[in-house]
Enzyme design. Structure first.
Site, PDB file in Angstrom:
ATOM      1  N   GLU A 176       6.117 -33.915   0.827  1.00  0.00           N
ATOM      2  CA  GLU A 176       4.864 -33.517   0.199  1.00  0.00           C
ATOM      3  C   GLU A 176       5.146 -32.917  -1.176  1.00  0.00           C
ATOM      4  O   GLU A 176       6.253 -32.432  -1.461  1.00  0.00           O
ATOM      5  CB  GLU A 176       4.146 -32.479   1.074  1.00  0.00           C
ATOM      6  CG  GLU A 176       3.460 -33.076   2.299  1.00  0.00           C
ATOM      7  CD  GLU A 176       2.137 -33.724   1.951  1.00  0.00           C
ATOM      8  OE1 GLU A 176       2.145 -34.699   1.177  1.00  0.00           O
ATOM      9  OE2 GLU A 176       1.107 -33.259   2.443  1.00  0.00           O
ATOM     10  N   HIS A 224       0.816  -1.205   0.000  1.00  0.00           N
ATOM     11  CA  HIS A 224       0.000   0.000   0.000  1.00  0.00           C
ATOM     12  C   HIS A 224       0.857   1.264   0.000  1.00  0.00           C
ATOM     13  O   HIS A 224       0.346   2.351  -0.278  1.00  0.00           O
ATOM     14  CB  HIS A 224      -0.950  -0.012   1.193  1.00  0.00           C
ATOM     15  CG  HIS A 224      -2.136  -0.896   0.974  1.00  0.00           C
ATOM     16  ND1 HIS A 224      -3.432  -0.466   1.125  1.00  0.00           N
ATOM     17  CD2 HIS A 224      -2.235  -2.189   0.599  1.00  0.00           C
ATOM     18  CE1 HIS A 224      -4.273  -1.454   0.858  1.00  0.00           C
ATOM     19  NE2 HIS A 224      -3.557  -2.516   0.541  1.00  0.00           N
ATOM     20  N   SER A 284       0.315  -1.092  -6.265  1.00  0.00           N
ATOM     21  CA  SER A 284       0.334  -2.369  -6.972  1.00  0.00           C
ATOM     22  C   SER A 284       0.955  -2.224  -8.354  1.00  0.00           C
ATOM     23  O   SER A 284       0.827  -1.176  -9.004  1.00  0.00           O
ATOM     24  CB  SER A 284      -1.090  -2.922  -7.119  1.00  0.00           C
ATOM     25  OG  SER A 284      -1.665  -3.184  -5.863  1.00  0.00           O
ATOM     26  N   LYS A 321     -14.551  -8.498  -7.965  1.00  0.00           N
ATOM     27  CA  LYS A 321     -13.727  -9.405  -8.764  1.00  0.00           C
ATOM     28  C   LYS A 321     -13.089 -10.478  -7.885  1.00  0.00           C
ATOM     29  O   LYS A 321     -13.044 -11.663  -8.245  1.00  0.00           O
ATOM     30  CB  LYS A 321     -12.651  -8.614  -9.492  1.00  0.00           C
ATOM     31  CG  LYS A 321     -11.979  -9.368 -10.634  1.00  0.00           C
ATOM     32  CD  LYS A 321     -11.166  -8.423 -11.503  1.00  0.00           C
ATOM     33  CE  LYS A 321     -10.670  -9.132 -12.754  1.00  0.00           C
ATOM     34  NZ  LYS A 321      -9.961  -8.216 -13.665  1.00  0.00           N
ATOM     35  N   ASP A 322     -12.594 -10.078  -6.710  1.00  0.00           N
ATOM     36  CA  ASP A 322     -12.019 -11.050  -5.768  1.00  0.00           C
ATOM     37  C   ASP A 322     -13.078 -12.018  -5.262  1.00  0.00           C
ATOM     38  O   ASP A 322     -12.785 -13.196  -5.022  1.00  0.00           O
ATOM     39  CB  ASP A 322     -11.371 -10.323  -4.585  1.00  0.00           C
ATOM     40  CG  ASP A 322     -10.034  -9.692  -4.957  1.00  0.00           C
ATOM     41  OD1 ASP A 322      -9.489 -10.035  -6.027  1.00  0.00           O
ATOM     42  OD2 ASP A 322      -9.534  -8.859  -4.174  1.00  0.00           O
TER      43      ASP A 322
END
Length: 423
Positions: free
Chosen positions: A289, A217, A221, A245-246
């Protein structure tokens, strides 16, 4: 207004009363409501939010499992079986937690490679990227310790093999292994230590994620074009555009997660972990894993133990210096036609390492692992620095809004554009 109180714009009297004394709602509105974000985000930018939600799922399910788990080498395996059989919805909580680890790594791997493709590690986001690498290392440590807790055959022998790697380090190696074990072999003290650290580290990850978001922030971005916003026409408020959108991405993600939990809960696990740990019986093929397999394949590609350990950790450490290895002034690979095919070959090499890491170290698997390892390091250490100097990039758009509003990506060669822009 009374002294010491802040001005709150919220209409709800309870919210306004709290916010004037502790402006948490104002902060949230600023950082997640009106926060300006580039208007051209694609769905790859959903994966940061997905990772945060997955972390919360892992913490909540992990705390619930810890209420019923017994970190004792004589009782751990049985306590897991009791969770599965006797605890109300214990099977669901455990499957959510176990498969949540796999989903977490899938999301984070996509998040990392999105950052690599679009140049999100370049200035001024170097520290943001490095904090993200720290989060990935903490995730690996947490996942490894969690894999030991069921105390099955693969848990026990995986812990034995991986912790023994530190013995390759000169001088300090053996003391580190003894400290990790809490004795002279993987036993009850090891299980207790790993349980304590596995419970603690997710909260450490949460704190580092907070720093990661704070750094994001501050610097803002990145975006698919890799150019900075030139004004209000290039940005949108985070809410409601990207919350919607998220939310759509989250719905798809939860559907996939639910399908894995309910229809294939053991697909990504190893059947040997349903056998109680036995130090006298070695499994025919010890594997970690799946999300560790690329780095495990790098480890096995070198005949020398110390060399394998150095390369394995170097494969992640190289990400820390990536902002300085990539010398190109252009961020996004949409404008780097020479680099793009080499990048996709690097992804292919990573997938080859993922595949051969789960196979026996013999024959063609060893050769494929060595070739993939060689290309992985060649890409970061040689190709990126060289291409950054030699590559002729495509022209960059003048602004984010222009290609967005005209419905296209890079501008045609004859259109007005800046041939190069500082990243």
């Amino acid at each position: 207004m009374a002294g010491g109180l802040t001005q709150s714009e919220f209409k709800n009297p309870v919210v306004r009363w709290i916010d004037s004394r502790l402006p948490v709602f104002t902060m949230m509105q600023k950082e997640y409501g009106t926060f300006p974000t580039p208007r051209n985000f694609n769905y790859f930018w959903n994966f940061g939010a997905l990772a945060m939600v997955n972390l919360v799922i892992m913490i909540v399910s992990g705390i619930t499992l810890a209420m019923h788990y017994t970190p004792n080498s004589a009782l751990a395996f049985d306590s897991v079986e009791r969770i599965m059989r006797d605890v109300n919805f214990g099977w669901l909580i455990r499957y959510i937690h176990a498969n949540g680890a796999s989903m977490f790594f899938i999301v984070v791997y996509i998040h990392i490679y999105r950052g690599l493709y679009y140049g999100s590690y370049k200035a001024p986001r170097e520290l943001l990227w490095m904090i993200g690498v720290v989060i990935f290392l903490l995730m690996m440590a947490t996942a490894f310790m969690g894999y030991v807790l069921p105390w099955g055959q693969m848990s026990f022998w995986g812990a034995t093999v991986i912790t023994n790697l530190f013995s390759a380090l000169p001088i300090v190696g053996d003391p580190i292994v003894t400290w990790l074990w809490g004795g002279f072999s993987v036993d009850n003290p090891t299980l207790n230590r790993f349980f304590s650290l596995h419970y603690l580290l997710p909260f450490v990850i949460f704190g580092v994620v907070f720093l990661h978001v704070a750094a994001l922030h501050i610097t803002g971005s990145n975006n698919p074009l890799g150019i900075d916003p030139k004004g209000p026409q290039d940005t949108l408020p985070f809410h409601p555009y990207y919350t919607a959108k998220d939310s759509f991405g989250m719905a798809i993600y939860l559907i996939v997660f639910a399908c894995l939990v309910f229809f294939a809960p053991n697909y990504l696990g190893h059947p040997d972990n349903y056998i109680p740990a036995n130090p006298l019986v070695t499994p025919p093929h010890i594997v970690p894993e799946w999300y560790f397999l690329p780095f495990y394949a790098i480890l096995r590609s070198v005949p020398d133990k110390l060399g394998g350990v150095v390369l394995m950790f170097g494969a992640i450490a190289i990400w820390f210096v990536l902002p300085w290895l990539d010398t190109s002034p252009v961020r996004s690979m949409r404008f780097r036609p020479w680099t793009r095919p080499f990048f996709f070959l690097m992804i292919l090499s990573f997938l080859v390492l993922l595949y051969v890491g789960g196979k026996p170290p013999e024959g063609a698997y060893v050769t494929a692992g060595r070739l993939a390892t060689a290309y992985y390091f060649l890409y970061f250490l040689v190709l990126l620095p060289w291409l950054g100097v030699k590559e002729r990039t495509l022209p960059l758009p003048e602004s984010i809004s222009r290609p967005v509003l005209r419905g296209g990506g890079p501008l045609p060669a004859g259109a007005a554009a800046k041939p190069m822009e500082k990243a």
